[in-house]
Motif scaffolding. Sequence first.
Motif, mmCIF file in Angstrom:
data_model
loop_
_atom_site.group_PDB
_atom_site.id
_atom_site.type_symbol
_atom_site.label_atom_id
_atom_site.label_comp_id
_atom_site.label_asym_id
_atom_site.label_seq_id
_atom_site.Cartn_x
_atom_site.Cartn_y
_atom_site.Cartn_z
ATOM 1 N N THR A 199 -9.539 -32.284 33.067
ATOM 2 C CA THR A 199 -8.354 -32.556 32.624
ATOM 3 C C THR A 199 -8.082 -32.540 31.048
ATOM 4 O OG1 THR A 199 -7.577 -33.643 34.398
ATOM 5 C CG2 THR A 199 -5.996 -34.027 32.688
ATOM 6 N N VAL A 200 -7.548 -32.164 30.169
ATOM 7 C CA VAL A 200 -7.409 -32.319 28.829
ATOM 8 C C VAL A 200 -6.294 -33.126 28.047
ATOM 9 C CG1 VAL A 200 -6.682 -30.047 28.112
ATOM 10 C CG2 VAL A 200 -8.132 -31.246 26.583
ATOM 11 N N ALA A 201 -6.330 -34.113 27.378
ATOM 12 C CA ALA A 201 -5.194 -34.532 26.699
ATOM 13 C C ALA A 201 -4.920 -33.983 25.410
ATOM 14 C CB ALA A 201 -5.353 -36.176 26.600
ATOM 15 N N VAL A 202 -4.039 -33.685 24.848
ATOM 16 C CA VAL A 202 -3.814 -33.158 23.511
ATOM 17 C C VAL A 202 -2.711 -33.828 23.062
ATOM 18 C CG1 VAL A 202 -5.012 -31.081 23.969
ATOM 19 C CG2 VAL A 202 -2.523 -31.464 24.406
ATOM 20 N N GLU A 203 -2.685 -34.081 21.515
ATOM 21 C CA GLU A 203 -1.495 -34.757 20.929
ATOM 22 C C GLU A 203 -0.445 -33.887 20.685
ATOM 23 O OE1 GLU A 203 -0.891 -37.267 17.028
ATOM 24 O OE2 GLU A 203 -2.836 -37.039 17.641
ATOM 25 N N VAL A 204 0.715 -34.263 20.856
ATOM 26 C CA VAL A 204 1.987 -33.704 20.795
ATOM 27 C C VAL A 204 3.034 -34.209 20.115
ATOM 28 C CG1 VAL A 204 4.110 -32.596 22.146
ATOM 29 C CG2 VAL A 204 1.681 -32.549 23.169
ATOM 30 N N ALA A 205 3.704 -33.751 19.192
ATOM 31 C CA ALA A 205 4.576 -34.282 18.201
ATOM 32 C C ALA A 205 5.798 -34.442 19.153
ATOM 33 C CB ALA A 205 5.040 -33.244 17.154
ATOM 34 N N PRO A 206 6.624 -35.773 19.034
ATOM 35 C CA PRO A 206 7.561 -35.978 19.893
ATOM 36 C C PRO A 206 8.901 -35.149 19.746
ATOM 37 C CG PRO A 206 7.026 -37.985 18.555
ATOM 38 C CD PRO A 206 6.164 -36.691 18.191
ATOM 39 N N GLU A 207 9.274 -34.326 18.808
ATOM 40 C CA GLU A 207 10.175 -33.575 18.471
ATOM 41 C C GLU A 207 10.071 -32.155 19.223
ATOM 42 O OE1 GLU A 207 7.654 -32.981 14.958
ATOM 43 O OE2 GLU A 207 8.394 -34.651 15.761
ATOM 44 N N PHE A 208 9.065 -31.844 19.775
ATOM 45 C CA PHE A 208 8.704 -30.826 20.572
ATOM 46 C C PHE A 208 8.873 -30.996 22.092
ATOM 47 C CE2 PHE A 208 5.981 -29.558 16.778
ATOM 48 C CZ PHE A 208 7.057 -28.720 16.138
ATOM 49 N N ILE A 209 9.052 -32.300 22.425
ATOM 50 C CA ILE A 209 9.035 -32.350 23.947
ATOM 51 C C ILE A 209 10.425 -32.410 24.424
ATOM 52 C CG2 ILE A 209 8.568 -34.442 25.582
ATOM 53 C CD1 ILE A 209 6.432 -35.435 23.672
ATOM 54 N N ARG A 210 10.404 -31.761 25.750
ATOM 55 C CA ARG A 210 11.733 -31.824 26.426
ATOM 56 C C ARG A 210 11.437 -32.191 27.755
ATOM 57 N NH1 ARG A 210 14.748 -26.264 26.279
ATOM 58 N NH2 ARG A 210 15.111 -27.118 24.316
#
Length: 170
Positions: A155-166
């Motif tokens: 499993t990989v955890a990658v950082e995501v910007a909150p404005e791109f999350i739906r």
Amino acid sequence: MRDLKRANAKMPAYKLLRESGFEVFTPMRWRLVTKSGRREREEVPCIPDLLFVHACADELDPVVEATPTLQYRYERGRGYRTPMTVRRVDMQRFILAVRATEEPRYYSPEEITPDMYGRRVLIVGGPLDGLEGRLLKARGTRRRHLLIDLAQLLTVAVEVAPEFIRLLPE
């Protein structure tokens, strides 16, 4: 596939297969090493014996027979000597996620507990556009990390910007 060579081998299997013309992916991480008295960063496999090769068995068999330290990775419970395969779509998602971030964090299936899985989300926009996964629940952090599983191996955890999350319905 499995590479049984030592971690400090000059020609590990992923390099050998790349030179032979195969498309190879192995999860990598950065490590500080001392060479000639200087500290340098070098990229090394995250799991030394794990590599993914995009090829059919007919193409790989001669290389596996010629290299005693290269083996197929077999699935338990799926019959005698059934090589492990990963769907192309899942592998492409995983590679996209790993290459889109500077420092991915890898987890084995034993390290991820059900409490760590957050809401199901879809990424809309940015370098991870179209990826679907679950958010990592972590206390005390303001950053959002998306968990992407690969065939109960990694499993990989990658950082995501909150404005791109739906958020997706559960």
